[in-house]
Design a protein around this motif. Sequence first.
Motif, PDB file in Angstrom:
ATOM      1  N   ASP A   1       3.546  -1.593   7.023  1.00 28.12           N
ATOM      2  CA  ASP A   1       4.499  -1.733   6.013  1.00 28.12           C
ATOM      3  C   ASP A   1       5.522  -0.608   5.771  1.00 28.12           C
ATOM      4  OD1 ASP A   1       5.218  -2.404   3.652  1.00 28.12           O
ATOM      5  OD2 ASP A   1       3.581  -1.745   2.513  1.00 28.12           O
ATOM      6  N   LEU A   2       6.633  -1.082   5.621  1.00 32.41           N
ATOM      7  CA  LEU A   2       7.751  -0.195   5.593  1.00 32.41           C
ATOM      8  C   LEU A   2       8.039   0.330   4.398  1.00 32.41           C
ATOM      9  CD1 LEU A   2      10.688  -2.110   8.020  1.00 32.41           C
ATOM     10  CD2 LEU A   2       9.498  -0.140   8.468  1.00 32.41           C
ATOM     11  N   GLY A   3       7.207   0.030   3.295  1.00 31.11           N
ATOM     12  CA  GLY A   3       7.438   0.630   2.165  1.00 31.11           C
ATOM     13  C   GLY A   3       6.530   1.843   1.799  1.00 31.11           C
ATOM     14  N   VAL A   4       5.745   2.310   2.829  1.00 32.41           N
ATOM     15  CA  VAL A   4       4.963   3.487   2.287  1.00 32.41           C
ATOM     16  C   VAL A   4       5.913   4.937   2.647  1.00 32.41           C
ATOM     17  CG1 VAL A   4       2.911   2.398   3.434  1.00 32.41           C
ATOM     18  CG2 VAL A   4       4.435   3.743   5.030  1.00 32.41           C
ATOM     19  N   SER A   5       5.325   5.748   1.758  1.00 25.99           N
ATOM     20  CA  SER A   5       5.960   6.934   1.819  1.00 25.99           C
ATOM     21  C   SER A   5       4.773   7.993   2.080  1.00 25.99           C
ATOM     22  CB  SER A   5       6.743   7.281   0.743  1.00 25.99           C
ATOM     23  OG  SER A   5       5.921   7.505  -0.616  1.00 25.99           O
ATOM     24  N   ALA A   6       4.997   9.434   2.008  1.00 24.56           N
ATOM     25  CA  ALA A   6       4.250  10.522   2.208  1.00 24.56           C
ATOM     26  C   ALA A   6       3.328  10.436   0.987  1.00 24.56           C
ATOM     27  CB  ALA A   6       4.929  11.756   2.241  1.00 24.56           C
ATOM     28  N   TRP A   7       3.422   9.831  -0.090  1.00 28.67           N
ATOM     29  CA  TRP A   7       2.664   9.820  -1.242  1.00 28.67           C
ATOM     30  C   TRP A   7       1.744   8.662  -1.228  1.00 28.67           C
ATOM     31  CZ3 TRP A   7       7.756  11.562  -1.450  1.00 28.67           C
ATOM     32  CH2 TRP A   7       7.623  12.811  -1.458  1.00 28.67           C
ATOM     33  N   SER A   8       1.820   7.812  -0.374  1.00 25.87           N
ATOM     34  CA  SER A   8       1.154   6.420  -0.052  1.00 25.87           C
ATOM     35  C   SER A   8      -0.216   6.968   0.325  1.00 25.87           C
ATOM     36  CB  SER A   8       1.494   5.424   0.332  1.00 25.87           C
ATOM     37  OG  SER A   8       2.847   5.182  -0.033  1.00 25.87           O
ATOM     38  N   ASN A   9      -1.489   5.977   0.041  1.00 28.02           N
ATOM     39  CA  ASN A   9      -2.520   6.061   0.775  1.00 28.02           C
ATOM     40  C   ASN A   9      -2.740   5.416   1.925  1.00 28.02           C
ATOM     41  OD1 ASN A   9      -5.315   6.739   1.076  1.00 28.02           O
ATOM     42  ND2 ASN A   9      -5.922   4.952  -0.233  1.00 28.02           N
ATOM     43  N   VAL A  10      -2.370   5.775   3.071  1.00 22.73           N
ATOM     44  CA  VAL A  10      -2.284   5.390   4.343  1.00 22.73           C
ATOM     45  C   VAL A  10      -3.733   5.279   5.186  1.00 22.73           C
ATOM     46  CG1 VAL A  10      -1.050   5.006   6.310  1.00 22.73           C
ATOM     47  CG2 VAL A  10       0.148   5.801   4.391  1.00 22.73           C
TER      48      VAL A  10
END
Length: 494
Positions: A338-347
């Motif tokens: 998902d290209l919408g994730v960032s460092a603050w996302s729960n990956v």
Amino acid sequence: MAEEAAEVSPLPTTHTASESKPTAEPQQEPAPQPQVSEPSLPEPAINGDIQHVNVAENNSTLHTLPSKLLDDEGQSVSKPDVEQALKSEPDPQEVERTKKRQSILTRTLWTFIMIGVFVALLLMGHVYMIMLAMLCQTIVYREVTALFSLKSHASESGEVENKGKKDPWSKTLNWYFFAVTNYFLYGESIIYYFKHVIFSDGQLLPFATNHRIISFTLYTIGFVGFVMSLRRGFLKQQFGLFCWVHMSLLLIVVSGHFIVNNILEGMIWFWVPASLVICNDIFAYVWGMSVGRTPLIKLSPKKTVEGFVGAFWSTLLFSVFWGSYFMRFNYMICPVHDLGVSAWSNVQCTPNPVFVWKVWQIWSPMAAFLSRLLGKSVTVIPYAPYQLHLLVFAVFASLVAPFGGFFASGFKRAFNIKDFGHSIPGHGGMTDRMDCQFLMGVFTYVYYSSLIREHHVSVGSILQMIVSGLTVNEQLELMKDLRKYMQGQGITIV
């Protein structure tokens, strides 16, 4: 009367042998020297005192320089004024040191600015890092292709009126081939990494199934356009530019494509290798300025053997700690879905086995020695296989990647330029900063895809096989059988 005549005449009286000698010899005045134009004085060498200079070329006698000189306007200038003026002139060595300090300050400031922007985009997400990689490769492509000046030579066709002119289609075709190459390469990446999205969307399906034939058609249009743009008086330059553009596409755009693939495989495969190149460059500069004495290579006179060796060991040590820290975060090690994730996302993802910690059983005599030395039992050493790969990356970043910079230095010498551009103050052009990164990015992708990447079946690959390999009736039959299987497993499908 003779005495009066002798007093009046400026010249001495000539006596013949028959004349008697006068009792009192008349006082003779020295004959005046004929007036000649004063020769220009050679510039005196002043070193504390004014030295003697020769007044005339045919006079071997040295004369003392007068205490006063005349300036360009005829005004009298005293000797102390001359010495004071010479002392007030800036020392060339001091000027050079000032310029060097200012250059180091500007270079350091923009280094921290670039690192700050780099880290900010890293935290914002994968899509921003991809945009940064594409921006860098675009600037590098512009700087490299700008080196080729497309000018005609009248001697080629005898058309003197074309001399100094440019082919109006050269820049257009340069960027057309650049756009087509990016369309093909990044289209391949999108299809590979986002199969589950592309092949499940009916509107994107024609793009995915016909991507390569579309790309080839676009390239063929550019090729035909190039042939049709050939003009007498420009032929050598046009064919030279055609080869130049394709070389630039191979070295720049293809390398940039591999760097983007590293980002999509997991941010750590881009961030850590790029950091190792930057670290090696900084350590080479520090060691070279501190203890550097022996030149390393003629293409880069400022590079020293001491800086090269010192940077190698420093980068080797830095790589283990740096990579071990970032391998703890899922955001860094998980491939992109998902290209919408960032460092603050729960990956969340299943980590690659190289990131799983293991233990190494120490040889018994060595374990006993370490236990006595440390005062506690030491029988195993925890490690992650990724740390061993980090050592390989550090060796390449220290011993091979710098030759990308040497290659760029030779390139600049061939064109007699100092920098590829001025896009980054204190650093030159973008090419001056990305020369080693391109080589490191290609190596990382080849190494990862050959030795680290897991090859297993995914939903996207199965969906690609179904859409591209089965007819509609076969797809319906597959769905019916799959539904029957799921129901047999006790799973209700709405």
